[in-house]
Design a protein around this motif. Structure first.
Motif, PDB file in Angstrom:
ATOM      1  N   THR A  53       0.810  -1.219   0.000  1.00 16.44           N
ATOM      2  CA  THR A  53       0.000   0.000   0.000  1.00 16.44           C
ATOM      3  C   THR A  53       0.848   1.275   0.000  1.00 16.44           C
ATOM      4  N   HIS A  54       1.783   1.394   0.894  1.00 18.82           N
ATOM      5  CA  HIS A  54       2.729   2.515   0.965  1.00 18.82           C
ATOM      6  C   HIS A  54       2.116   3.847   1.385  1.00 18.82           C
ATOM      7  N   ARG A  83       2.503   4.016  -5.258  1.00 18.47           N
ATOM      8  CA  ARG A  83       1.668   2.889  -5.643  1.00 18.47           C
ATOM      9  C   ARG A  83       0.648   3.309  -6.684  1.00 18.47           C
ATOM     10  N   ARG A  84       0.429   2.474  -7.662  1.00  9.52           N
ATOM     11  CA  ARG A  84      -0.596   2.762  -8.654  1.00  9.52           C
ATOM     12  C   ARG A  84      -1.933   2.270  -8.148  1.00  9.52           C
ATOM     13  N   TRP A  85      -2.877   3.169  -8.022  1.00 11.55           N
ATOM     14  CA  TRP A  85      -4.206   2.857  -7.516  1.00 11.55           C
ATOM     15  C   TRP A  85      -4.851   1.671  -8.246  1.00 11.55           C
ATOM     16  N   TRP A 127      -8.918  -8.637   6.769  1.00 12.30           N
ATOM     17  CA  TRP A 127      -7.905  -8.021   5.914  1.00 12.30           C
ATOM     18  C   TRP A 127      -6.591  -7.871   6.671  1.00 12.30           C
ATOM     19  N   GLY A 128      -5.551  -7.579   5.900  1.00  5.95           N
ATOM     20  CA  GLY A 128      -4.232  -7.327   6.465  1.00  5.95           C
ATOM     21  C   GLY A 128      -3.427  -6.501   5.476  1.00  5.95           C
ATOM     22  N   ASP A 129      -2.117  -6.472   5.675  1.00  5.31           N
ATOM     23  CA  ASP A 129      -1.248  -5.659   4.824  1.00  5.31           C
ATOM     24  C   ASP A 129       0.116  -6.324   4.710  1.00  5.31           C
ATOM     25  N   LYS A 130       0.768  -6.079   3.575  1.00  6.49           N
ATOM     26  CA  LYS A 130       2.147  -6.513   3.380  1.00  6.49           C
ATOM     27  C   LYS A 130       2.898  -5.393   2.687  1.00  6.49           C
TER      28      LYS A 130
END
Length: 251
Positions: A53-54, A83-85, A127-130
């Protein structure tokens, strides 16, 4: 001025809802296997992990601006320079509608709305994030999302250097790292994370080498940490890996 912005950022958290379940955030030095763990977790029937996501650090920082609201937050996410949406497969208007529906509008629930929208697109409730670089921003993220649990993937620094230089060679955009520079970078980032992790709380480390040689046991440890029932489907992540990685084509 710094005090004023800090005050406004703290104010942007008021009225947030209480989280229901823990949220995994996979972090670490780049080229350490965070994408592998993302694919494994994402293979769980209840959990969706988007591409990197950044945008979180900038979103948190700018939440202290006086005019911060749903439209401003949406634009910060959609136009983030890192990041490209289109990688997320979402519509800007969808996100804006979700943020405008928040009562009261606050930063924490705005961030959650983005991730929930992504999870719903994949038919999953959690959900989560990496994003590996979030290893340096764990404090700010934890203050915004108290439900986050950080999983720090650590890989042998020599292999990290080889993988990093292979990527540099493929892209041809800069000179390869020297062994000394790579070692300093690897040690500095891991030492910093180990200093910050205990202060932040809800922090665990796993070894990339364990993830690939003793996969099920390592994944079960992670599942226990994030209060997620282990599912054998997670070990079949490779069946959908190519499809999931296509999201990153835009990057």
């Amino acid at each position: 001025v710094r005090f004023s912005f800090r005050y406004l950022r703290n104010r942007s958290l008021r009225g947030r809802s209480e989280p229901d379940v823990p949220v995994p955030f996979v972090v670490g030095v780049g080229r350490s296997g965070t994408t592998l763990l993302r694919l494994i977790l994402d293979a769980h029937p209840e959990l969706a992990i988007p591409p990197e996501t950044h945008f979180l650090p900038a979103l948190i920082q700018r939440s202290g601006q006086p005019l911060f609201g749903p439209r401003r937050a949406t634009r910060l996410i959609v136009t983030d320079e890192h990041r490209r949406w289109p990688d997320f497969g979402l519509e800007e208007e969808q996100l804006l509608e979700r943020l405008q529906a928040l009562r009261p509008f606050n930063l924490s629930d705005a961030v959650r709305a983005f991730y929930l929208l992504y999870a719903e697109r994949h038919g999953k409730p959690r959900w989560g994030d990496k994003t590996p670089t979030y290893v340096r921003r764990m404090g700010a993220i934890k203050r915004t999302l108290p439900e986050v649990r950080f999983i720090h993937v650590i890989r042998d620094g020599r292999d990290v250097m080889l993988s990093t230089n292979q990527r540099i060679k493929q892209r041809g955009h800069r000179d390869p790292l020297s062994p000394a520079a790579a070692a300093r970078r690897w040690r500095r980032q891991i030492t910093k994370a180990r200093e910050l992790g205990p202060r932040v709380g809800d922090y665990m480390e796993i070894r990339y080498e364990d993830l690939v040689t003793d996969t099920e046991a390592t994944v079960r440890r992670v599942c226990d940490f994030i209060a997620l029932d282990y599912d054998p489907q997670m070990l079949r992540y490779h069946e959908r890996a190519e499809e999931r990685l296509k999201e990153m084509a835009g990057a």
